[in-house]
Motif scaffolding. Structure first.
Motif, mmCIF file in Angstrom:
data_model
loop_
_atom_site.group_PDB
_atom_site.id
_atom_site.type_symbol
_atom_site.label_atom_id
_atom_site.label_comp_id
_atom_site.label_asym_id
_atom_site.label_seq_id
_atom_site.Cartn_x
_atom_site.Cartn_y
_atom_site.Cartn_z
ATOM 1 N N LYS A 136 52.773 32.207 45.880
ATOM 2 C CA LYS A 136 52.804 31.963 47.419
ATOM 3 C C LYS A 136 53.558 30.779 47.976
ATOM 4 O O LYS A 136 54.917 30.578 48.001
ATOM 5 N N GLU A 175 39.574 30.868 40.731
ATOM 6 C CA GLU A 175 40.317 29.826 41.534
ATOM 7 C C GLU A 175 39.494 28.357 41.419
ATOM 8 O O GLU A 175 38.280 28.574 41.504
ATOM 9 N N TYR A 225 39.587 37.161 44.814
ATOM 10 C CA TYR A 225 40.797 38.165 44.946
ATOM 11 C C TYR A 225 41.755 37.562 44.083
ATOM 12 O O TYR A 225 41.881 36.278 43.976
ATOM 13 N N HIS A 226 42.315 38.278 43.262
ATOM 14 C CA HIS A 226 43.631 37.969 42.426
ATOM 15 C C HIS A 226 44.662 38.547 42.485
ATOM 16 O O HIS A 226 45.706 38.298 41.744
ATOM 17 N N GLY A 227 44.717 39.623 43.182
ATOM 18 C CA GLY A 227 46.117 40.329 43.314
ATOM 19 C C GLY A 227 45.738 41.939 43.125
ATOM 20 O O GLY A 227 44.778 42.460 43.202
ATOM 21 N N TRP A 228 46.965 42.539 43.443
ATOM 22 C CA TRP A 228 46.908 44.013 43.260
ATOM 23 C C TRP A 228 47.502 44.804 42.146
ATOM 24 O O TRP A 228 47.071 46.088 41.881
ATOM 25 N N VAL A 259 49.283 36.368 37.867
ATOM 26 C CA VAL A 259 47.673 36.566 37.209
ATOM 27 C C VAL A 259 47.635 37.625 36.062
ATOM 28 O O VAL A 259 47.120 37.724 35.242
ATOM 29 N N SER A 277 55.372 37.065 42.213
ATOM 30 C CA SER A 277 54.230 37.208 42.998
ATOM 31 C C SER A 277 53.060 36.690 42.384
ATOM 32 O O SER A 277 53.114 36.371 41.201
ATOM 33 N N GLY A 278 52.118 36.400 43.320
ATOM 34 C CA GLY A 278 50.668 35.959 42.731
ATOM 35 C C GLY A 278 50.073 37.033 41.831
ATOM 36 O O GLY A 278 49.667 36.702 40.791
ATOM 37 N N SER A 279 50.233 38.157 42.112
ATOM 38 C CA SER A 279 49.715 39.161 41.425
ATOM 39 C C SER A 279 50.598 39.404 39.873
ATOM 40 O O SER A 279 49.565 39.260 38.949
ATOM 41 N N ASP A 310 43.758 30.374 38.648
ATOM 42 C CA ASP A 310 44.406 30.861 39.834
ATOM 43 C C ASP A 310 44.446 29.965 40.849
ATOM 44 O O ASP A 310 43.765 29.738 41.567
ATOM 45 N N GLN A 345 46.510 30.316 45.816
ATOM 46 C CA GLN A 345 46.137 30.027 47.115
ATOM 47 C C GLN A 345 46.055 28.636 47.384
ATOM 48 O O GLN A 345 46.590 27.822 48.321
HETATM 49 C C1 LIG Z 1 43.672 33.693 44.768
HETATM 50 C C2 LIG Z 1 44.930 34.689 44.693
HETATM 51 N N1 LIG Z 1 45.382 35.204 43.766
HETATM 52 C C3 LIG Z 1 46.541 36.104 43.636
HETATM 53 C C4 LIG Z 1 47.026 36.675 44.777
HETATM 54 C C5 LIG Z 1 47.998 37.662 44.790
HETATM 55 O O1 LIG Z 1 49.392 37.294 45.237
HETATM 56 P P1 LIG Z 1 50.476 38.137 45.763
HETATM 57 O O2 LIG Z 1 49.977 38.440 46.980
HETATM 58 O O3 LIG Z 1 51.682 37.078 45.964
HETATM 59 O O4 LIG Z 1 50.514 39.076 44.810
HETATM 60 C C6 LIG Z 1 46.325 36.195 45.797
HETATM 61 C C7 LIG Z 1 46.754 36.947 47.212
HETATM 62 O O5 LIG Z 1 46.225 36.587 48.271
HETATM 63 C C8 LIG Z 1 45.362 35.136 46.105
HETATM 64 O O6 LIG Z 1 44.931 34.778 47.157
#
Ligand SMILES: Cc1ncc(COP(=O)(O)O)c(C=O)c1O
Length: 977
Positions: free
Chosen positions: A819, A756, A683-686, A660, A655-657, A789, A792
């Motif tokens: 993504k 980003e 926003y970079h993730g959770w 990152v 995943s993106g989270s 990042d 997106q």
């Molecule tokens: C710029 C950016 N980085 C990281 C993420 C996190 O990605 P993921 O939802 O696949 O964990 C997102 C998610 O929206 C994002 O917009």
């Protein structure tokens, strides 16, 4: 005043004499002691003026029709006071006491009779309610429709016990008097065809009303509680909270009030019967309707519509200068057309269902089989629903696919194939249509291997029709298309008698005798049509087929029970999405939406190359990256090929989270520093680390206060609405460089700077020229790493650049992406140099159970292949440029669009209330997204102020889709949301 032949009576009053604004001002000065300017307002029967006093305060002068008595006007003042006293929160225009100049107390008369042109006319001065009415044909959103219904109910409750001699009058708007009124008014309608339609509709409505009229409650009602007579003090939401013009106050059927309210909705853009019924359920929740009232409602709506049209024609004929009445004619006609757009029993069935009352459905009589010697068990059922596997891979779009599928089933040995009754057919849906499709057949189609003998399932009389025959039996008719009759026209047959020989395709439907033959209807209307149409499936299969669809609301309730609340979904009343195809999403009613938000689905939904590759890989092998298998290497090689030299070591995650998180861990391992610099509003993730650097308050309102001390943030480099705009935007870089230096000087040099490379979360705003190059240089000069990042914006979406950092002319040290690279398969990647990657050893070794699995890697490879083979980056450039230009042109007409941001197919339309203050139009954006869904477009807000429409559709979107999107947005911005 010009008058033609006039028929004045209490039921059909004549208009009052013309009164000039100067006369009106004089009247209020002389009679009410008020000094004010007067400006005329439109009305059918009275003369109304807005008064503006010297201090700017507004009041209303109402000069009533000469036929109006003082008692009637007093009754109106009493009613107004009653609503004010008992219905908290509802604003009403209280009448002024001419003696005191303040709101009149109970018992005080509020009327002054003035002489004009020799005629005595009663005049009153009322409070002027600030706010806007709901007049015009603009759209009314569901909350507004509901509020109007609730308002009508509350006013009815407030007036329930009112007893006043002036509230019992002869009025053309008293629906109880409709037949007498129409006898006078209908002849005024010059267009004979329209006149006949009006007459027939009124007659049908009246005969339905007759069955319940005796059971309808009566009371004093406002009598004209319509879009024109409510005001909303809430400029954005347009929720009505004020009621004006009690001039039609009268004793009548209570439910007549609701009928008046509902009919006034039916000319608004996008408010059809189904939408207007939201007012009925809101009314019913506040003042429950009796069964008789529910049965009477639609006949009353139709009656009101007929009276409106006829009266409009009458006013125009007798008061030729009345422009207000002329303009209203089109609205009145639209109300009539919508009110009668479905048969009356069907509309009534829908009303009953709306308020939870049972509906009597059309049933089949006792019956035998329709086709001789057919084994029901051998009959194949053709699934044409949105979930049908027969319609995979876009087959639903093939012309003639229903017949082809039926033929295929027959060729596989089925003696007959039957479609499902009342099934919303995907084959009847059109991509990107602005309305839900009429795709639900209230008939069944039967395909037989060879012609079969058709027999009478019940006794009856036969009539030949152009396409077959009709078998009539008491209350029902069986319509058979595709039969060669062998019984004479008019002949009677017993049950089981041969009716004729079928052709290979047979259409079967059963309706109540004399009912309109139903064409395919919208899915939401199918249930109501059951009042007129029966399911004929038992004639073939001996039973009905179950509806395989789940109820979206019940499913949403189940979702709430089992999923965490914070795992939110789009929309308050979400459509239940069951299929995706290319740039489209399909709900369970087989409505097709244009998907404008799914940048994850870069190559489009359900891409056959991807699904086949993944299915094949699942069948062969799926394991983890500690094993040695070809596809992980092939995939990593392909990613590296897209990147500049030096970015050649790939980590695969899910995943993106994670990507990152891992990128920051790598930076920490390489620099041995915890401090990270990030830009605000991002926003970079959770995950713990990716969340720590996420500062967007749209995702987490506490984002700014809860940053750990190792996270340092830079001003959001937003050249549209940030601290430095336009040509000043270069100052962001200067300040960022200074901050990097300051942190180093303070003993906190950062290990990483993350951003980003194209400001996705702000709505696709390009960073100021040279921004990344300056910040990367500064960070590197102090020993830190540059992390991009690309989750997106990367992977071809920007059109002119495959990676976002190319737009800035920089090369990061670490790239995080996800993504789009998996098109929805959980897949993320971090790419850096081997040298930096190896430093991760200090953290242990790297392993992710599913990251880089064979299935994920084939998905990743398929995505890259499709982007290349279908030219999707180029499509993003061409279609995206067109999209942007069209939006910019739209902005020329709609000041709400403050700016259009973005590149390729990452676009943002930023909505502002004022182009100089840039006040964010967040509520408008949310409401616009709801209305866009109504018009077949899925779109969502983004940015910290939630005022940017984020436009990032699958990269296969076409210019036709762009037209559909922009036309829909144009319509919403023009007619409202
Ligand atoms: C710029 C950016 N980085 C990281 C993420 C996190 O990605 P993921 O939802 O696949 O964990 C997102 C998610 O929206 C994002 O917009």
């Amino acid at each position: 005043m010009a008058t033609t032949d006039r028929t004045a009576s209490p039921l059909v009053p004549s208009p009052p004499p013309e009164i000039s604004a100067a006369d009106a001002a004089r009247i209020v000065r002389e009679q009410f002691g008020l000094v004010a300017d007067a400006e005329p307002l439109g009305s059918n029967q009275d003369r109304n003026f807005v008064l503006t006093a010297e201090d700017g305060a507004h009041r209303l002068l109402k000069i009533a029709n000469p036929g109006t008595s003082v008692a009637e006007l007093d009754a109106q003042s009493v009613a107004t006071r009653l609503v004010a006293a008992t219905a908290a929160g509802i604003r009403v225009p209280l009448a002024l006491d001419p003696e005191t100049g303040t709101a009149a107390e109970a018992g005080a008369s509020t009327v002054r009779v003035v002489e004009h042109d020799g005629q005595p006319m009663p005049a009153r001065v009322l409070d002027y309610l600030e706010g806007r009415t709901l007049s015009g044909s603009g759209h009314l959103a569901p909350p507004t429709v509901r509020a109007l219904g609730a308002l009508a109910a509350r006013v009815d409750l407030a007036l329930a016990d009112l007893d006043h001699p002036g509230a019992v009058r002869e009025s053309q708007w008293d629906l109880r008097r409709a037949p007498e009124v129409l006898a006078v008014l209908l002849p005024q309608v010059g267009d004979a065809a329209l006149r006949e339609r009006l007459r027939a509709a009124a007659a049908e409505a009246w005969s339905s009303l007759d069955t319940v009229a005796h059971a309808l409650a009566e009371q004093v009602i406002h009598g004209d509680l319509t879009d024109d007579n409510v005001v909303s003090g809430d400029a954005v939401g347009r929720l009505p909270d004020g009621v004006i013009d009690f001039g039609d106050l009268n004793r009548s059927w209570t439910v007549g009030e609701l009928a008046v309210t509902v009919s006034s909705l039916l000319h608004h853009d996008g408010v059809d019967i189904a939408r207007a019924l939201a007012a009925v359920s809101a009314y019913d929740r506040t003042r429950p309707l009796s069964r008789a009232e529910a049965v009477a409602l639609w006949p009353l709506v139709v009656t009101r519509a007929v009276v409106l049209v006829a009266s409009g024609h009458h006013v125009v004929a007798t008061d030729p200068g009345n422009r207000y009445a002329e303009e209203n004619l089109a609205h009145e006609r639209a109300i009539f057309e919508e009110a009668t757009s479905v048969p009356l029993p069907v509309a009534t069935a829908r009303v009953l269902a709306t308020v939870g009352l049972t509906v009597e459905e059309c049933e089949l009589p006792a019956h035998g089989p329709l086709l001789a010697d057919l084994d029901p068990e051998a009959v194949a059922v053709l699934d044409l629903s949105a979930t049908s596997s027969a319609l995979d891979d876009g087959r639903w779009l093939e012309p003639g696919v229903e017949e082809s599928l039926a033929d295929e089933a027959v060729s596989e040995g089925a003696p007959a194939v039957v479609t499902r009754f009342a099934e919303p057919r995907l084959t009847g849906a059109t991509p990107a249509a602005t309305a839900a499709p009429a795709n639900t057949a209230l008939a069944i189609d039967v395909t037989v291997a060879q012609p079969r003998r058709v027999v009478a399932p019940w006794p009856g009389s036969v009539r030949h029709t152009p396409s077959g025959l009709l078998l009539h039996h008491d209350e029902v008719e069986l319509h058979l298309d595709g039969v060669e009759p062998e019984v004479a026209d008019g002949g009677a047959v017993p049950a089981g008698a041969t009716l004729g020989l079928s052709r290979t395709r047979l259409g079967v439907r059963v309706t109540r005798t004399g009912a309109d033959a139903p064409r395919p209807v919208r899915a939401d209307w199918a249930r109501a049509w059951r009042s007129l149409v029966a399911d004929p499936t038992p004639l073939l299969l001996g039973r009905s087929l179950p509806d395989p669809r789940q109820d979206p609301e019940a499913l949403a309730a189940r979702r709430r029970r089992v999923l965490a609340d914070v795992q939110e979904h789009y929309y308050d009343e979400p459509p239940m999405i069951v299929r995706g195809w290319r740039q489209y999403l399909v709900d369970s009613d087989a409505r097709v939406y244009l998907d404008s938000v799914n940048n994850v689905t870069s190559i489009g939904h359900a891409h056959p190359r991807l699904t086949e590759a993944v299915a094949a890989q699942w069948r062969t092998l799926n394991t983890n990256s500690r094993f040695h298998y070809p596809v992980i290497t092939e995939y990593a090689e392909r990613i590296v090929e897209t990147l500049p030299d030096g970015l050649d070591a790939v980590f695969l995650v899910n995943s993106g989270s994670e990507a990152v998180d891992l990128a920051l861990r790598i930076a920490r391992a390489c620099t041995d520093r915890a401090d990270v610099l990030a830009v605000r509003e991002a926003y970079h993730g959770w995950t713990f680390l990716s969340d720590a650097v996420s500062t967007s308050v749209a995702d987490n309102p506490q984002a700014l206060e809860t940053r750990p001390d190792w996270v340092h943030t830079l001003d959001a480099p937003n050249s549209y609405r940030g601290t430095h705009r336009g040509a000043d935007a270069h100052r962001y870089a200067e300040e960022a460089v200074a901050e990097v230096g300051r942190l180093a000087g303070a003993g906190r040099p950062v290990g990483a700077f993350i951003a980003e490379p194209f400001y996705g979360n702000a709505g696709g705003i390009a960073l100021p020229d040279g921004y990344l190059s300056a910040v990367y240089d500064a960070v590197r000069a102090h020993g830190g790493l540059a992390v991009a990042d690309e989750v997106q914006v990367g992977y071809g979406r920007l059109g002119s650049w495959f990676w976002g950092f190319e737009q800035q002319g920089v090369v990061p040290d670490v790239v995080a992406v996800a993504k789009a690279i998996g098109n929805g398969q959980p897949l993320g990647a971090v790419i850096t140099s081997h040298e930096l990657a190896n430093r991760y050893r200090s953290q242990g070794y790297f392993f992710s159970s599913a990251g880089g699995s064979p299935v994920s890697c084939v998905a990743g490879l398929a995505v890259l292949d499709v982007i290349r083979d279908e030219g999707l980056q180029e499509n993003a450039r061409l279609v995206g440029d067109h999209f942007r230009r069209r939006l910019e042109r739209l902005a020329e007409h709609h000041p709400l669009i403050g700016a259009v941001h973005g590149s390729g197919l990452y676009l943002g339309a930023e909505l502002v209330r004022d182009r100089s203050t840039l006040e964010p139009a967040a509520e408008e954006t949310a409401a616009i997204c709801e209305r866009m869904r109504d018009l077949g477009v899925i779109i969502q807000p983004t940015g910290d102020r939630l005022c940017v429409l984020k436009i990032k559709p699958p990269l296969c979107v076409t210019t036709e889709d762009v037209e559909a999107f922009v036309d829909a947005l144009d319509r919403v911005l023009t007619t409202g949301w």
